[in-house]
Each structure stands twice: as C-alpha cells, then as structure tokens.
Scaffold this active site. Structure first.
Site, mmCIF file in Angstrom:
data_model
loop_
_atom_site.group_PDB
_atom_site.id
_atom_site.type_symbol
_atom_site.label_atom_id
_atom_site.label_comp_id
_atom_site.label_asym_id
_atom_site.label_seq_id
_atom_site.Cartn_x
_atom_site.Cartn_y
_atom_site.Cartn_z
ATOM 1 N N ARG A 87 0.356 -5.793 17.230
ATOM 2 C CA ARG A 87 -0.556 -5.889 18.397
ATOM 3 C C ARG A 87 -1.129 -4.504 18.747
ATOM 4 O O ARG A 87 -0.582 -3.326 18.145
ATOM 5 C CB ARG A 87 0.222 -6.489 19.663
ATOM 6 C CG ARG A 87 1.456 -5.350 20.039
ATOM 7 C CD ARG A 87 1.753 -5.822 21.259
ATOM 8 N NE ARG A 87 3.132 -5.021 21.351
ATOM 9 C CZ ARG A 87 3.394 -3.860 21.763
ATOM 10 N NH1 ARG A 87 2.233 -3.093 21.764
ATOM 11 N NH2 ARG A 87 4.542 -3.188 22.008
ATOM 12 N N GLY A 88 -2.050 -4.384 19.598
ATOM 13 C CA GLY A 88 -2.607 -3.186 20.238
ATOM 14 C C GLY A 88 -1.352 -2.587 20.977
ATOM 15 O O GLY A 88 -0.417 -3.181 21.449
ATOM 16 N N ASP A 90 1.185 0.751 22.722
ATOM 17 C CA ASP A 90 2.423 1.524 22.224
ATOM 18 C C ASP A 90 3.672 0.723 22.391
ATOM 19 O O ASP A 90 3.688 -0.419 21.995
ATOM 20 C CB ASP A 90 2.256 2.862 23.210
ATOM 21 C CG ASP A 90 3.011 3.900 22.322
ATOM 22 O OD1 ASP A 90 4.226 4.036 22.250
ATOM 23 O OD2 ASP A 90 2.286 4.852 21.866
ATOM 24 N N THR A 92 7.067 -1.094 24.139
ATOM 25 C CA THR A 92 7.432 -1.898 25.382
ATOM 26 C C THR A 92 8.693 -2.354 25.228
ATOM 27 O O THR A 92 9.071 -2.363 24.023
ATOM 28 C CB THR A 92 6.387 -2.813 25.834
ATOM 29 O OG1 THR A 92 6.431 -3.249 27.138
ATOM 30 C CG2 THR A 92 6.277 -4.075 24.893
ATOM 31 N N HIS A 94 11.231 -5.985 25.829
ATOM 32 C CA HIS A 94 11.292 -7.456 26.424
ATOM 33 C C HIS A 94 12.534 -7.851 26.570
ATOM 34 O O HIS A 94 13.485 -7.292 25.756
ATOM 35 C CB HIS A 94 10.556 -8.496 25.440
ATOM 36 C CG HIS A 94 9.258 -8.221 25.149
ATOM 37 N ND1 HIS A 94 8.175 -7.975 25.919
ATOM 38 C CD2 HIS A 94 8.427 -7.884 23.869
ATOM 39 C CE1 HIS A 94 6.904 -7.968 25.388
ATOM 40 N NE2 HIS A 94 7.128 -7.920 24.179
ATOM 41 N N MET A 160 0.382 -5.606 28.781
ATOM 42 C CA MET A 160 -0.252 -6.516 27.908
ATOM 43 C C MET A 160 -0.699 -5.683 26.814
ATOM 44 O O MET A 160 -0.623 -4.494 26.609
ATOM 45 C CB MET A 160 -1.559 -6.594 28.574
ATOM 46 C CG MET A 160 -1.366 -7.580 29.901
ATOM 47 S SD MET A 160 -3.098 -8.151 30.419
ATOM 48 C CE MET A 160 -2.387 -8.884 31.848
ATOM 49 N N PHE A 173 0.866 -11.195 27.352
ATOM 50 C CA PHE A 173 1.653 -10.395 28.614
ATOM 51 C C PHE A 173 2.974 -10.511 28.573
ATOM 52 O O PHE A 173 3.548 -11.529 28.239
ATOM 53 C CB PHE A 173 0.790 -10.869 29.517
ATOM 54 C CG PHE A 173 0.877 -12.223 30.146
ATOM 55 C CD1 PHE A 173 2.069 -12.595 30.884
ATOM 56 C CD2 PHE A 173 0.050 -13.092 29.724
ATOM 57 C CE1 PHE A 173 2.291 -13.847 31.241
ATOM 58 C CE2 PHE A 173 0.278 -14.650 30.206
ATOM 59 C CZ PHE A 173 1.270 -15.047 30.912
ATOM 60 N N CYS A 190 4.817 2.343 27.175
ATOM 61 C CA CYS A 190 3.390 2.040 26.806
ATOM 62 C C CYS A 190 2.821 3.628 26.268
ATOM 63 O O CYS A 190 1.894 3.992 26.340
ATOM 64 C CB CYS A 190 2.478 1.506 27.729
ATOM 65 S SG CYS A 190 3.029 0.003 28.265
#
Length: 230
Positions: A87-88, A90, A92, A94, A160, A173, A190
C-alpha cells in the site's frame, strides 16, 4: 446504485487477510482485462471487508524501516508481527480494538480519481466521529483523520493507506476505537514525528461498542459512495 458485498472477518491474521484481499482484487482486475481484450462488458464486483487484526506493524512501499523502533526479539516479546506491504504510506499499527475497513472497489463503477476516493473515505470517518461528538478534520498533506489540527495537541485517530491498479482499490482505513495506544510508542506513526495518536475510547473516556461504530460507518459509506451493501 452500485452494490457492495459486505464481509465481517472478525479477528483475523494480517497476512491471511492480505492474501484474501489480493485474491478479490486480482479477480476484479482479471474481469477488466478480459472485458478489454474481448470487447465485453461483464460487470465487476465491489467488496467491503471489516476486520480486527492481532498486534501487527505494517510498512508501506514508500516507508522507512527506521520508523519501526523494535527489533525482531522485541516484536516477539510484544506478541506482534511485522510486514512490508504494497500500500501507500509509511508505517502503522493494527491490533484488537481497532476497526479496519478494506474497500475493494472498481472505481470505474464510481469515479476515476484516487484523491477524491481518499477524501470520501476521510469524510465517512469524520461523519461517523461526529455522531459521537468528536470533531475530526483533515490535515493538509497528511492523509487520514485528525483531531485539533493546527494546535500543539494534534493527534491522529484514523490512518489510511491504499493501493490501486487499473482503478481497483485495496487496503483502506484503520480507526482507533478501543485500541491499545501503547503499541504506537514502538513506531513513528506514518513517519510523522511529533504527532500523537488517539482513540475514541481515549477521547470519550469509555469503551465504545465496535458493532455500533461499524453500523455508523456503513451508513455514511453508503451515503457518500451511493452504494447498497449486500
């Protein structure tokens, strides 16, 4: 009105979910390629996945590894995994208590504008948070949803990051509902230094019903994108 197939995957491993996304994503692309080659017009499906992940850190394709502040042993001690993904964005985090949404849409069914798509996703979250009297906004040049932008107390509540190919989307998201914010201390979220992270629970000082938040997101997504969930 476009139809979108909704699936709630519950608590599911990140890699398994990523592979599931990739499969749905590729099937849509294959239909589009076949339509172009054979001058056919077979309809492409749209999907929306809800999921919670066990503790995991993911780094986008343009991300910097130095934004992960843990080594492999430290990751293991925290019960967390790490993936570099497509994905785009930096890095993150979860984890449980965070509501993750993965719209896998053919934007040819909607509009072919990725910036508009991201702004629409942000608007869905902003409107959802407004129902809890949380005033959320965009931060110029920083995708996602924030609180108190322009003050020393700016903090991100929803990250996101998306991937698109042939106008098909994946990833999405991650809204911090009741997430353990301590896990964000192990990264530079990010890649943005000096910005805090928050959750709905932290802002409202109470646990939030995840299913209730899901339903509000679906309502605003359906209105914003003019879709019907099936």
């Amino acid at each position: 009105m476009q139809k979108v197939k909704l699936q709630d995957l519950g608590l599911k491993d990140y890699k398994e979910t990523w592979e599931f996304q990739e499969d749905l994503f590729q099937k849509i692309i294959d239909i589009k390629i076949n339509n172009r080659r054979n001058e056919t017009s077979n309809p492409t499906p749209n999907h929306f996945l809800f999921v919670e992940h066990p503790h995991v850190y993911t780094l986008g394709k343009s991300g910097d590894m130095s934004n992960l502040l843990l080594n492999e042993e430290q990751l293991a001690s925290k019960g967390a995994t790490f993936y570099k993904i497509n994905r785009g964005g930096d890095i993150t985090y979860h984890g449980p208590g965070q509501l993750v949404g993965y719209p896998i849409l053919d934007l040819d069914n909607f509009f072919t504008d990725i910036h508009k798509y991201l702004r629409f996703l942000e608007e869905v979250i902003i409107k959802t948070l407004d129902e809890y009297n949380i005033t959320a906004v965009r931060s110029e040049g920083e995708t996602g949803v924030w609180l108190d932008v322009g003050t020393p107390f700016a903090r991100k509540i929803c990250a996101m990051g998306v991937r698109t190919s042939r106008w098909v989307t994946m990833h999405g998201f991650a809204l911090n509902v009741n997430a353990n914010l301590g896990y964000f201390d192990n990264i530079i979220p990010c890649g943005i230094k000096g910005k805090a992270v928050t959750s709905m629970e932290a802002e409202l000082n109470r646990k939030i019903d995840m299913n209730e938040v899901q339903q509000k997101i679906l309502k605003h997504f359906a209105e914003q994108f003019e879709v019907e969930f099936i």
